[in-house]
Design a protein around this motif. Structure first.
Motif, short mmCIF file in Angstrom:
data_model
loop_
_atom_site.label_atom_id
_atom_site.label_comp_id
_atom_site.label_asym_id
_atom_site.label_seq_id
_atom_site.Cartn_x
_atom_site.Cartn_y
_atom_site.Cartn_z
N LEU A 98 0.76 -1.22 0.04
CA LEU A 98 0.04 0.09 -0.06
C LEU A 98 0.91 1.37 -0.02
N LEU A 99 2.23 1.11 0.53
CA LEU A 99 2.81 2.29 0.65
C LEU A 99 3.71 2.34 -0.62
N ALA A 100 3.81 3.52 -1.36
CA ALA A 100 4.76 3.52 -2.48
C ALA A 100 6.03 4.36 -1.93
N SER B 204 7.19 5.91 -12.42
CA SER B 204 6.42 6.84 -12.60
C SER B 204 5.53 6.81 -11.30
N GLN B 205 5.20 5.72 -10.45
CA GLN B 205 4.20 6.21 -9.72
C GLN B 205 4.67 5.36 -8.25
N LEU C 54 7.30 13.01 -6.98
CA LEU C 54 6.13 13.72 -7.09
C LEU C 54 4.96 12.65 -7.24
N GLY C 55 5.08 11.48 -7.90
CA GLY C 55 4.09 10.49 -8.25
C GLY C 55 4.04 9.75 -7.09
N ILE C 56 5.13 9.40 -6.26
CA ILE C 56 5.02 8.66 -5.05
C ILE C 56 4.04 9.47 -3.94
N ALA C 57 4.45 10.76 -3.78
CA ALA C 57 3.92 11.77 -2.94
C ALA C 57 2.33 11.75 -3.04
N GLN C 58 1.97 12.03 -4.47
CA GLN C 58 0.48 11.97 -4.77
C GLN C 58 -0.03 10.76 -4.38
N PHE D 187 -3.83 7.91 -1.11
CA PHE D 187 -4.71 6.58 -0.72
C PHE D 187 -4.10 6.30 0.62
N GLY D 188 -3.25 6.95 1.69
CA GLY D 188 -3.00 6.89 2.89
C GLY D 188 -1.61 5.94 2.95
#
Length: 499
Positions: free
Chosen positions: A208-210, A364-365, A414-418, A423-424
Motif C-alpha cells: 500500500l505504501l509507494a 512513474s508512480q 512527485l508520483g509517490i507523494a501523490q 491513498f494513505g
C-alpha cells in the motif's frame, strides 16, 4: 525437490525463455518473467475450465479527457456456471501478468462463488497479456502515458457498471473484488475512489505504501533465509558476497568472469555493469524467497555443502547455477552487463513478459526498487547479508535510460507523494479507510512490510510467502493457513448476505 533439480529447472527455463541466440544469454530476464507470473490458485483441468468464457470489453483510452474518443479492447474471463439472479459478482483483478482461466476454475474465490451462487469475472490490466491499447503493442513513451493506476482503476469501474447495466440478473448484485500483490492493492484502492461500486475486498499480499528506496525488501529476504534454515546460511552468503566485492575492488575478477562464463562485453570497472551483476545475484535469491520459499532449505543446504571456505562457497554455487552443463559453454555466454538489464525495458523488449510496462509503472508512480544501500543494514543483526552494492541511483539511471530524461527522480518523487497522499500509504485508520477490506500476508513475504499487517482485518500467515493463499482449503496446508482462509470466507460472506 532437491536443489540439483531446481538448478536444472532454472537452466531449462532459461533455454525456453531466453535462448533465442546461443551466443549471449540474458541472465536477468528469467527472474523478471517469473516474478511477473500470474498468481496460482492451484492445478485445474480442461474440464474445470470449460465453463470459463473469454470476452472483450471496449474501454476508453483516456477516461479523464472528455474530448478523447479513442478506445481499445480489454480482455476478460467469465464463469457463470454457478450464478443465480442477483447472486454476488466475484471479480479477480488482473495485475502485471497475462490472465488465464485458472483463477476462475479452482481456488478459494471459485469456492466462494459455488457456495453463494455467484458469478466469476477476471479482468486483464491494460498493457498486459492481450489487452493492448495500441496496435502492434507499441510501447513508446508517448503511448505509455496512458498506463497509470488511475486509468486502470477507471477501467475496473467501467467494467462493473457495464456488467450491471447489460444484465438484469446483476443489477442488484453485491460486488466482491479480489486481488493478489499489485492487483490486491488495486482492489483496496478501488474502495477509496469508487466506494459506491464495491461491497467488499480481499487483498492478498498487497503493498500500500509507494516508496522509491525499498531497502526493506532484501532485509526481509535475509530474515526469511535465516528463519527457514538458520544464520549459518545467511552468514555464508554474506561472506561469499563480501569476497565477490573484494574481487571487484581489487580488479581481480578475471577468474570469476571465466568461471561464470560471462560475455566479453562485461566491464568489471564500469559501475553500472558492476551494480547490474550484484543486483542480478540478489534477484535470484529474492525470486526463490518470494515465489518458491519451500525450496529455501535445499538452497541453503547446497550453499553449505560446498567443501570450501565461506569466501569460495558462493562462487562455486554461482558456477553451478550458471554453467551447470559445461557442454554449453562453447555456444553461449552470460551477459551480465548493464545493457543486458536495460534491454528488458526497451521498446523492442518481449511484450509478453510485461517487463517494460511494469518498470514504467514503478518508475512513474510506485518506486519499490529493491536496493541494498546503506539503509539496508538489518536492525536486528546489525549487518546486511546482501551488502551495499545496489544503490537507488542505479534504478534512477535505469528509469532515465529506459524512458527518457523526463523520467527523473523528481518525477517519481512527485508520483509517490501523490499516491501516498491520496491513498494513505499504510498509515491509516481502518475504521475510516478500507473498512470493507481484509488484508492477508504471508509471514515470509518480503512485500508485507509495505502492506497492512496490523488490526482485526489483517492476517499474517506463518510459514508462507507471496500470494500463497489463493488455493482452496486443503488438509495438506497448515492449520493457520486454513484458518486464514476460513476468516476470508466469513468476512466476505457477511458482506454478501442480504440485509
Amino acid at each position: 525437490m532437491n536443489y540439483t533439480y531446481l538448478v536444472s529447472l532454472y537452466i531449462l527455463l532459461c533455454a525456453l525463455f531466453v535462448c533465442g541466440s546461443l551466443k549471449a544469454l540474458n541472465p536477468y530476464r528469467l527472474s523478471w518473467e517469473l516474478r511477473l507470473q500470474e498468481p496460482s490458485s492451484g492445478p485445474y483441468t480442461k474440464e474445470d475450465a470449460a465453463p470459463v468464457q473469454e470476452l472483450w470489453l471496449t474501454q476508453n483510452l483516456d477516461h479523464f479527457e472528455a474530448g478523447d474518443n479513442r478506445t481499445w479492447q480489454m480482455r476478460y474471463f467469465r464463469n457463470a456456471k454457478y450464478h443465480e439472479p442477483q447472486g454476488p459478482m466475484y471479480i479477480f483483478l488482473g495485475g502485471e501478468w497475462t490472465i488465464t482461466p485458472g483463477l476462475l476454475s479452482t481456488g478459494l474465490t471459485h469456492d466462494m462463488a459455488v457456495e453463494n451462487a455467484g458469478i466469476l469475472f477476471y479482468t486483464e490490466h491494460r498493457y498486459y497479456g492481450q489487452s493492448w491499447p495500441f496496435e502492434n503493442n507499441n510501447l513508446t513513451v508517448k503511448n505509455l502515458k496512458y498506463l497509470s493506476l488511475h486509468q486502470a482503476l477507471a477501467d475496473v469501474a467501467h467494467f462493473i457498471r457495464y456488467q450491471k447495466a447489460q444484465s438484469a440478473d446483476l443489477t442488484h448484485s453485491k460486488v466482491i473484488l479480489i486481488g493478489g500483490s499489485y492487483s490486491g492493492s488495486m482492489a483496496a484502492w478501488m474502495t477509496h475512489l469508487y466506494p459506491e461500486l464495491v461491497t467488499a475486498v480481499w487483498a492478498s499480499s498487497a503493498p500500500l505504501l509507494a516508496k522509491a528506496d525499498f531497502y526493506e525488501y532484501m532485509q526481509r529476504v535475509e530474515n526469511t533465509l535465516t528463519q527457514s534454515y538458520g544464520s549459518n546460511c545467511t552468514r555464508r552468503l554474506e561472506r561469499g558476497l563480501e569476497h565477490l566485492v573484494d574481487l571487484f575492488n581489487g580488479n581481480k575478477t578475471r577468474d570469476l568472469l571465466r568461471r561464470l562464463n560471462v560475455c566479453p562485453n562485461f566491464n568489471a570497472s564500469d559501475s553500472l555493469d558492476r551494480i547490474a551483476f550484484f543486483s542480478g545475484i540478489n534477484n535470484y535469491f529474492a525470486w526463490i524467497t518470494q515465489s518458491y520459499s519451500t525450496y529455501l532449505p535445499q538452497l541453503c543446504e547446497t550453499l553449505l555443502s560446498q567443501h570450501s571456505s565461506d569466501a569460495e562457497s558462493l562462487l562455486t554455487f554461482l558456477e553451478l547455477l550458471y554453467t551447470l552443463d559445461q557442454r554449453w559453454n562453447a555456444y553461449y555466454c552470460q551477459d551480465f552487463s548493464y545493457n543486458s538489464m536495460l534491454q528488458l525495458y526497451n521498446e523492442s523488449s518481449d511484450h509478453s513478459s510485461g517487463s517494460r510496462a511494469w518498470f514504467y509503472q514503478t518508475c512513474s508512480q510506485f518506486g519499490w526498487f529493491t536496493t541494498t544501500g546503506s539503509g539496508a543494514i538489518n536492525t536486528t543483526s546489525g549487518h546486511s547479508t546482501f551488502g551495499s552494492e545496489v544503490s537507488l541511483w542505479y534504478f534512477e539511471q535505469l528509469c532515465r535510460d529506459a524512458f527518457g530524461p523526463e523520467q527523473s527522480p523528481a518525477t517519481l518523487a512527485l508520483g509517490i507523494a501523490q499516491m501516498n497522499s491520496e491513498f494513505g500509504g499504510h498509515d491509516f485508520d481502518q475504521s475510516l479507510r478500507y473498512r470493507h477490506v481484509l488484508f492477508t500476508h504471508g509471514e515470509l513475504d518480503p512485500w508485507r512490510v509495505l502492506g497492512c499487517e496490523q488490526g482485526r482485518q489483517a492476517l499474517v500467515i506463518p510459514g508462507y510467502s507471496h500470494v500463497e493463499d489463493l488455493a482452496s482449503i486443503n488438509v495438506q496446508d497448515s492449520v493457520p493457513m486454513n484458518l486464514a482462509k476460513l476468516r476470508v470466507m466469513s468476512f466476505l460472506r457477511r458482506h454478501t448476505e442480504v440485509i
